[in-house]
Design an enzyme around this catalytic site. Structure first.
Site, short mmCIF file in Angstrom:
data_model
loop_
_atom_site.label_atom_id
_atom_site.label_comp_id
_atom_site.label_asym_id
_atom_site.label_seq_id
_atom_site.Cartn_x
_atom_site.Cartn_y
_atom_site.Cartn_z
CG HIS A 152 -28.98 -5.19 16.98
ND1 HIS A 152 -28.69 -6.08 17.43
CD2 HIS A 152 -29.22 -4.07 17.75
CE1 HIS A 152 -28.97 -5.83 18.78
NE2 HIS A 152 -29.33 -4.70 19.05
CG ASN A 202 -31.17 -8.39 21.97
OD1 ASN A 202 -30.61 -7.97 22.75
ND2 ASN A 202 -31.55 -7.43 21.10
#
Length: 295
Positions: A152, A202
């Site tokens: 990511h 996140n």
């Protein structure tokens, strides 16, 4: 390719594949090309892939104007990036990184095709920001799942150094080591994270964005002033609302919903952002979000 060092299997990565030529995919591909790797970047249509390469050229032009890149390096970097609309062109890649919509069914359809196309030694990586790597890997063969991993990249990938490295339940440690080594080679900061919904970045980011939206909704301060707090109080390189506009509110809402489904109220989607999405004001790509932009 795979080589043997005693009883330890190691992985060497030379050719990179990137699926998706949007903002994230184009910038991920550029990171590798700038560091000397051959890259093939694909999208659903050739025109989308070519648009991604034009985006790369624009980023390099900005780097040149700021004195961060010599003008003569631009053509060499872009020459290392081939574009295609055909997934079969990924057949000889050593690693393929998926960077498409944050939708499970869209991603897994690509992985099923790559499982058939890619050589046995190829690593398949997902740039998912919130979906379980083990769940994504369950849609490919068990042999391929051992070479499946999450990478990511933080947005904008051409600037930000963080990359979360997320092994799935079946991911081999040699694959983790190879991916970490590869990321260090392109001057990123890899951080190993457990395979949980939203990973680490996140979960932090979306709690922060929800509170930023509440500050505006409650009239505590304006969008512009929240961004000033981020810049001058927290030392962020960009205001939170500028960043949300850059990433796109359709994606932001998708991730909010995934986190809300997994963890409940602390990730309840912002009503403010929902109104922007319903109005079609998705951020910079539509010309308006929290701010207005020249298209």
């Amino acid at each position: 390719m795979i080589t043997k060092m005693g009883d330890v299997e190691t992985v060497t990565v030379k050719k990179i594949g990137v699926i998706g030529a949007g903002m994230m995919g184009a910038e991920i591909a550029l990171c590798f090309a700038k560091c000397g790797y051959s890259v093939i970047m694909s999208d659903a249509k050739q025109e989308f892939a070519d648009k991604g390469k034009a985006r790369q050229a624009g980023i390099l032009d900005k780097n040149i104007s700021k004195g961060k890149l010599a003008a003569e390096q631009k053509d060499a970097i872009l020459h290392r990036v081939a574009t295609t609309e055909t997934l079969a062109d990924m057949a000889d890649c050593d690693i393929v990184i998926e960077a498409v919509l944050e939708v499970f069914d869209v991603k897994t359809q690509i992985f099923k095709e790559l499982d058939k196309i890619c050589k046995a030694s190829c690593i398949i990586a997902s740039n998912t920001s919130s979906i379980s790597i083990t769940k994504l890997a369950s849609t490919v063969s068990k042999e391929r799942a051992a070479r499946f991993i999450g990478t990511h990249f933080n947005s904008p990938a051409s600037v930000m150094k963080l990359v979360e490295v997320i092994p799935g339940y079946l991911t081999e440690e040699t694959v983790v080591a190879a991916v970490v080594e590869l990321l260090l080679a392109i001057e990123k900061e890899p951080v190993r994270v457990k395979d949980v919904t939203g990973f680490a970045l996140n979960r932090l980011f979306h709690v922060f964005t929800a509170e930023a939206c509440r500050l505006v909704e409650e009239g505590v301060c304006s969008v512009e002033d929240v961004d000033k707090v981020c810049l001058y109080g927290l030392g962020h390189p960009m205001g939170i609302f500028k960043l949300l506009d850059l990433t796109g509110h359709d994606l932001n809402m998708q991730v909010d919903q995934i986190l809300f489904d997994a963890y409940g109220d602390r990730f309840r989607p912002s009503a403010y952002m929902q109104r922007l999405v319903h109005a079609g004001l998705l951020g910079k790509k539509t010309g308006e979000g929290f701010y207005k932009y020249d298209k």
